[in-house]
Design an enzyme around this catalytic site. Structure first.
Site, PDB file in Angstrom:
ATOM      1  N   ASP A 135      60.567  70.246  57.111  1.00  0.00           N
ATOM      2  CA  ASP A 135      61.733  70.499  57.947  1.00  0.00           C
ATOM      3  C   ASP A 135      62.822  71.044  57.020  1.00  0.00           C
ATOM      4  OD1 ASP A 135      62.792  68.270  56.622  1.00  0.00           O
ATOM      5  OD2 ASP A 135      62.582  66.951  58.346  1.00  0.00           O
ATOM      6  N   LEU A 190      62.893  75.866  52.454  1.00  0.00           N
ATOM      7  CA  LEU A 190      62.745  76.933  53.438  1.00  0.00           C
ATOM      8  C   LEU A 190      63.897  76.881  54.424  1.00  0.00           C
ATOM      9  CD1 LEU A 190      58.914  76.635  53.941  1.00  0.00           C
ATOM     10  CD2 LEU A 190      60.130  78.555  52.882  1.00  0.00           C
ATOM     11  N   ARG A 236      69.097  84.074  50.967  1.00  0.00           N
ATOM     12  CA  ARG A 236      67.849  83.326  51.187  1.00  0.00           C
ATOM     13  C   ARG A 236      67.350  83.456  52.616  1.00  0.00           C
ATOM     14  NH1 ARG A 236      68.128  77.559  48.541  1.00  0.00           N
ATOM     15  NH2 ARG A 236      66.238  77.436  49.780  1.00  0.00           N
ATOM     16  N   GLY A 292      65.171  69.520  55.475  1.00  0.00           N
ATOM     17  CA  GLY A 292      65.606  68.614  54.428  1.00  0.00           C
ATOM     18  C   GLY A 292      64.718  68.694  53.194  1.00  0.00           C
ATOM     19  N   HIS A 338      53.283  66.657  48.179  1.00  0.00           N
ATOM     20  CA  HIS A 338      54.311  66.051  47.327  1.00  0.00           C
ATOM     21  C   HIS A 338      53.657  64.947  46.492  1.00  0.00           C
ATOM     22  CE1 HIS A 338      58.428  64.977  46.275  1.00  0.00           C
ATOM     23  NE2 HIS A 338      58.122  63.711  46.495  1.00  0.00           N
ATOM     24  N   ASN A 363      53.598  70.531  53.350  1.00  0.00           N
ATOM     25  CA  ASN A 363      53.835  70.510  51.913  1.00  0.00           C
ATOM     26  C   ASN A 363      53.035  69.373  51.297  1.00  0.00           C
ATOM     27  OD1 ASN A 363      55.200  71.139  49.427  1.00  0.00           O
ATOM     28  ND2 ASN A 363      56.582  69.425  49.779  1.00  0.00           N
ATOM     29  N   ASP A 408      61.991  67.097  51.463  1.00  0.00           N
ATOM     30  CA  ASP A 408      60.866  66.169  51.627  1.00  0.00           C
ATOM     31  C   ASP A 408      61.147  65.113  52.695  1.00  0.00           C
ATOM     32  OD1 ASP A 408      59.389  67.487  49.583  1.00  0.00           O
ATOM     33  OD2 ASP A 408      60.511  66.390  48.071  1.00  0.00           O
TER      34      ASP A 408
END
Length: 180
Positions: free
Chosen positions: A133, A85, A57, A135, A101, A99, A137
């Protein structure tokens, strides 16, 4: 200039395109994603970065960052991108990856937030734009629009109203970020 990451249908990508925002590239981890067709129809460059095509990845995310940068992307928008990511990507776009959500954060992170909202008996879902980041969300929220849960709501009926809010909020926030 905006790079967009997608995994599926691409309705939030379409909202960005319909808002005439400067989308220069669309990358997906899923070959054949409907979002890629939407980008191609709009004349936007597309690329597929399936994990299986790379050593790992980290290598995939580095290649995707290279590709986006080569097309002039300065801001990256995850619009239904269903992969975390890696630092290899995030370090290339520091503070410039966002992002969308479908639930209030930090209360309902993860891949099934609408199911979680309904199971918890929460009064509202939300369209939430946040910074990405490492984590799940966990990045700072930029802006959120509550979407009330109605009596008798199912995941599908709630998702429909959340999508409408996302399609309003995401272009608004991205336009403001581009103006900075």
């Amino acid at each position: 200039m905006i790079g967009v990451l997608v995994s599926g249908e691409g309705s939030n990508l379409q909202a960005l395109l319909d808002a005439a925002l400067p989308v220069v590239a669309v990358a997906s981890n899923q070959p054949g994603a409907r979002a890629l067709e939407r980008a191609e129809a709009a004349g936007v460059a597309t690329g597929v970065f399936a994990v299986g095509d790379f050593e790992d990845r980290d290598a995939r995310d580095a290649a995707m960052a290279d590709w986006l940068e080569s097309r002039g992307a300065e801001l990256v928008v995850c619009a239904g991108y269903m992969q975390l990511l890696r630092p290899a990507f995030l370090e290339r776009f520091p503070g410039r990856v966002v992002n969308i959500h479908p639930a209030p954060l930090p209360d309902f992170p993860g891949a099934h937030p609408l199911e979680d909202v309904l199971a918890a008996g929460a009064p509202a879902a939300a369209a939430t734009v946040h910074y990405v980041d490492e984590g799940v969300d966990t990045g700072p929220v930029i802006e959120s629009e509550p979407v009330p849960v109605l009596a008798g709501d199912t995941v599908e009926t709630l998702r429909e109203r959340v999508h409408a809010a996302e399609h309003r909020l995401l272009p608004k926030v991205v336009r403001a970020l581009c103006a900075r």
